[in-house]
Every structure is written in C-alpha cells, then in structure tokens.
Design a protein around this motif. Structure first.
Motif, PDB file in Angstrom:
ATOM      1  N   LEU A 147      -4.662   5.286   5.535  1.00  0.00           N
ATOM      2  CA  LEU A 147      -4.131   5.235   4.241  1.00  0.00           C
ATOM      3  C   LEU A 147      -4.707   6.347   3.369  1.00  0.00           C
ATOM      4  N   ASP A 173       0.937  -1.350  -0.230  1.00  0.00           N
ATOM      5  CA  ASP A 173      -0.047   0.186  -0.016  1.00  0.00           C
ATOM      6  C   ASP A 173       0.787   1.225   0.071  1.00  0.00           C
ATOM      7  N   ARG A 181      -2.562   9.261   1.862  1.00  0.00           N
ATOM      8  CA  ARG A 181      -2.711   9.484   0.298  1.00  0.00           C
ATOM      9  C   ARG A 181      -2.913  10.730  -0.229  1.00  0.00           C
ATOM     10  N   ASN A 240     -13.899  -1.450   0.596  1.00  0.00           N
ATOM     11  CA  ASN A 240     -12.957   0.012   0.631  1.00  0.00           C
ATOM     12  C   ASN A 240     -13.856   0.816   1.741  1.00  0.00           C
TER      13      ASN A 240
END
Length: 133
Positions: free
Chosen positions: A104, A48, A108, A99
């Motif tokens: 994360l 990831d 991001r 999801n």
C-alpha cells in the motif's frame, strides 16, 4: 519575468500547493467519514484504497493550484508537491504504532507522484481567461 523571479516563486507555490492539498484531503476525508456513518459501511479492506484515492485527488488539486500560482515548471512543481505531501503523510503514518512499508505504501507513492505530475502539467497548460475590456 526573469529566471530569478521565477525561482523565488517556486518555494511559495510549492507550500501553497501542499497546504491546499492538505485542506482538500481533510475535507474529502470528513465527507467520506460522514458517508460511512450514514450508510451501513464499506468492507474494511477497501477503506485503504479509498483513502489513497482521496490523497490522490488532494495532491492533484494542490499541484494544479501550485502551478497556477507559479505559472512555470509544471512537471517539477507537481512532482515536488506530490513527493513532499507523501513525505508528510509517511511521517505522520509512521508515528502511529504498527505501521510498516508494504504494498500500500508503494501504491500510495506511485499515485501521489503521478497525480502531482498530472496536476502540475494541467495547471501550467491552462489557458488564461479571455478578458474583454
């Protein structure tokens, strides 16, 4: 160049930046997959973060290209390329099952925005090549 001519270039430059960042991300992801195939693999948890790095590099290059096209407003164009690329990635990601928004996603978001701004500023501040006639 007048203000109206500069403003007409902005959507075209942003679109070019988003498309080029997508192509760069696709190529880097293919190289990463090839590397994973050839080696014994990476721990699952680090993939990831590698993908976030790949997306950051793609947005950095895309924002740089967009600002080289427009030749103005590097901060705004770079941020726009970063945010719009993030929105595209989130839409594609949330179309897949299981999801959610988590840490994360926040990492991001910060990486893509920061890389977009840095790429935009670098693209505007690059000196033109000296041409000897």
């Amino acid at each position: 160049m007048s203000v109206t001519q500069e403003n007409k270039k902005l959507p075209k430059a942003i679109l070019i930046g988003i498309l080029s960042s997508g192509v760069i991300m696709l190529l880097l992801t293919c190289l990463f997959c090839l590397m994973l195939k050839m080696t014994s693999g990476l721990p699952y948890g680090i993939i990831d973060y590698v993908m976030i790095g790949i997306e950051g590099v793609g947005v950095l290059i895309g924002a740089y290209i967009a600002c080289r096209v427009s030749k103005c407003k590097g901060l705004i164009i770079g941020a726009a390329v970063g945010v719009l690329t993030l929105m595209i990635l989130l839409c594609v990601g949330f179309a897949l099952p299981d999801n959610h928004i988590g840490l994360l996603t926040l990492i991001r978001s910060a990486v893509l925005l920061l890389c977009g701004v840095i790429g935009g500023i670098a693209g505007v501040n690059k000196k033109e090549k000296v041409r000897i006639k």
